[in-house]
Motif scaffolding. Sequence first.
Motif, mmCIF file in Angstrom:
data_model
loop_
_atom_site.group_PDB
_atom_site.id
_atom_site.type_symbol
_atom_site.label_atom_id
_atom_site.label_comp_id
_atom_site.label_asym_id
_atom_site.label_seq_id
_atom_site.Cartn_x
_atom_site.Cartn_y
_atom_site.Cartn_z
ATOM 1 N N UNK A 110 62.961 164.952 98.229
ATOM 2 C CA UNK A 110 63.043 163.724 99.037
ATOM 3 C C UNK A 110 61.704 162.996 98.993
ATOM 4 N N UNK A 169 59.434 163.210 96.635
ATOM 5 C CA UNK A 169 59.227 162.655 95.297
ATOM 6 C C UNK A 169 60.050 161.386 95.106
ATOM 7 N N UNK A 170 61.273 161.377 95.636
ATOM 8 C CA UNK A 170 62.091 160.189 95.416
ATOM 9 C C UNK A 170 61.538 159.016 96.217
ATOM 10 N N UNK A 171 61.026 159.270 97.417
ATOM 11 C CA UNK A 171 60.398 158.185 98.175
ATOM 12 C C UNK A 171 59.161 157.686 97.443
ATOM 13 N N UNK A 204 58.725 157.729 94.212
ATOM 14 C CA UNK A 204 59.149 156.953 93.046
ATOM 15 C C UNK A 204 59.521 155.529 93.445
#
Lengths: 261, 353
Positions: free
Chosen positions: A161, A163-165, A167
Amino acid sequence: MRDRLIFTSQLIFTLLVASFLVVPAILSISAGVTVNYFRGIQSGVTLQWVAQVWELYAGTILLSFVIAFATLALTLAVGVPAAYALHIRGGRMSRVVEEIITLPLAIPGLAIALALLLTYGDFGDFRRSWLFILVGHVIFTMPFMVRSVMAVFATIDIKTLDESAASLGASPWRRFRDVIVPNALPGILAGSLMVVTLSLGEFNLTWMLHTPLTKTLPIGLADSYASMRLEVASAYTLIFFVMIIPLLVAMQLFAEKEAKR
Amino acid sequence: MSAQAGHGAAVRIDACGKTFADGTRALQPATLDIARGETLVLLGPSGCGKTTMLRIIAGLELPDAGGRVLFDGKDMTPVPIERRNVGMVFQSYALFPNMTVSDNIGYGLKIRGVPSKERAERVAELVTLTNISGLEHRRIDQLSGGQRQRVALARAVAIRPGILLLDEPLTALDAALRDRLRSELNRLLRALGITTIYVTHDQSEAMELGDRVVVMQKGAIAQIGTPREIYFTPRSRFVAEFIGAANIVEATIEDRHLVLPGGRQPIHCDVNMPAAVAMIRPETIRVTSAGSASLSGTIDSISFIGDRQRLVVSGASNRLLTVDAPNTLRTRPGERIGLSISPDAVRLLPPES
């Protein structure tokens, strides 16, 4: 017929065990509102002991709550980011740090208090202020906050989560605020519940660290048991119950609501 | 969103290797160029280094010293992911459980300070594009796997990234849905025309989606090429066997023929080699009558697949040979058949692999 017999005997056993645990609490509370405990409840019911306790210990009770919520604030401010950092970093160093944070669980409160006294006892103003007790409580309750937040992190794959934020362009602080904290809320609430109740009830460490002017609820309770009528001490217990139970229930309800969401 | 081709950044990976802290070598130093607007697929079995390479491009891992990642010629190696302007779809989708579908899609725009009205328009546009209308206000746990995949894609694309990175985006779905979403994804990627790097272990995904495919094996690049190149002219036995079905035949060579237990098979052979490892695709083998054929064998078993039938033939090669025959061919196990293979269809592989 046989099932019924088993059920009845189980019920009786359960009730006996329950009453074994509950009766002392009821007796203690009733003692607090009895005119004379040795003559029993027929001597009359009174609130004079409660009033007396309040008169004598209102400051102590207030201080207890101040310390409990200050402890909560500090464990939140330090413990949640620490849990985040430990979880994201991983590796051996993180595990060592986690161990160190957890250590106060295994060390007797008396030993922690002694270490604090040896190290900081000579800083007179600090030693005499309630901040000294606060430090002890933060050390003692920190593992509960860090652990319960880390337990939630482990179940929701917070790393991906995060890492996706990242990105999507979120800075570490935005990620922490928008994604990490909201998703760790059940753990933060559970941790808060434990920190506040542990701080309110802590005796070992506080007993070593307190001064006549910085007493908390349990210290006052010991004080009143040692130096006053049994009825006064019991009234004190009653006040303790009245204070802490609504708090526990409120936090439990909040946690339940959060879990259902 | 315009549908013109060739958006985004050109990517260059320059001598990027990755050794983890515990000493394992996840990726041998590799160099790779990805053109603007190209869809490049990193394909390989698990542990081949494909995800590590994607994470290096994303900025989630640093390459070993000496490795560089360049976007449009600009060195991005020290830049953290949040400033690389990449859109990323994770295998687990990593949607934010504390936000609704539209909040998820709009999150990157919110971070960029896009005003809420403009944000709502962009989110609406993506909801339509990814075909998830009506789900905008749902919570993430109320979505099916396929819907989550679309939301993850919409969220990654919303920020108009320079590069779109997809890490096994279809692996978490069941087979039927995977096939449908694969062609949907293909159409979407063509429409966006953005530089895309797609990681998968599924060769049919790689074939359908990739302009070029990078086949990876044990942390190194085994072959780079278009899907056709990879399929028809694999450079190693690993690539041949990983992509599609392949018969691997080991035989001695005599006078431009493979000498096999079931006969002789003509090949194109420029250099004089005593022996070879050859690849023959099942669909290039034609079944003929046994009498006149130079190569023959016995049918071991037949699986009727529908559009074709797959025969397993023994006695022709030193191991069982798989043959794809037309579904109308009437034959049965135990029957002796001839096998006709054009020399063009026999691909000689380097002997060491």
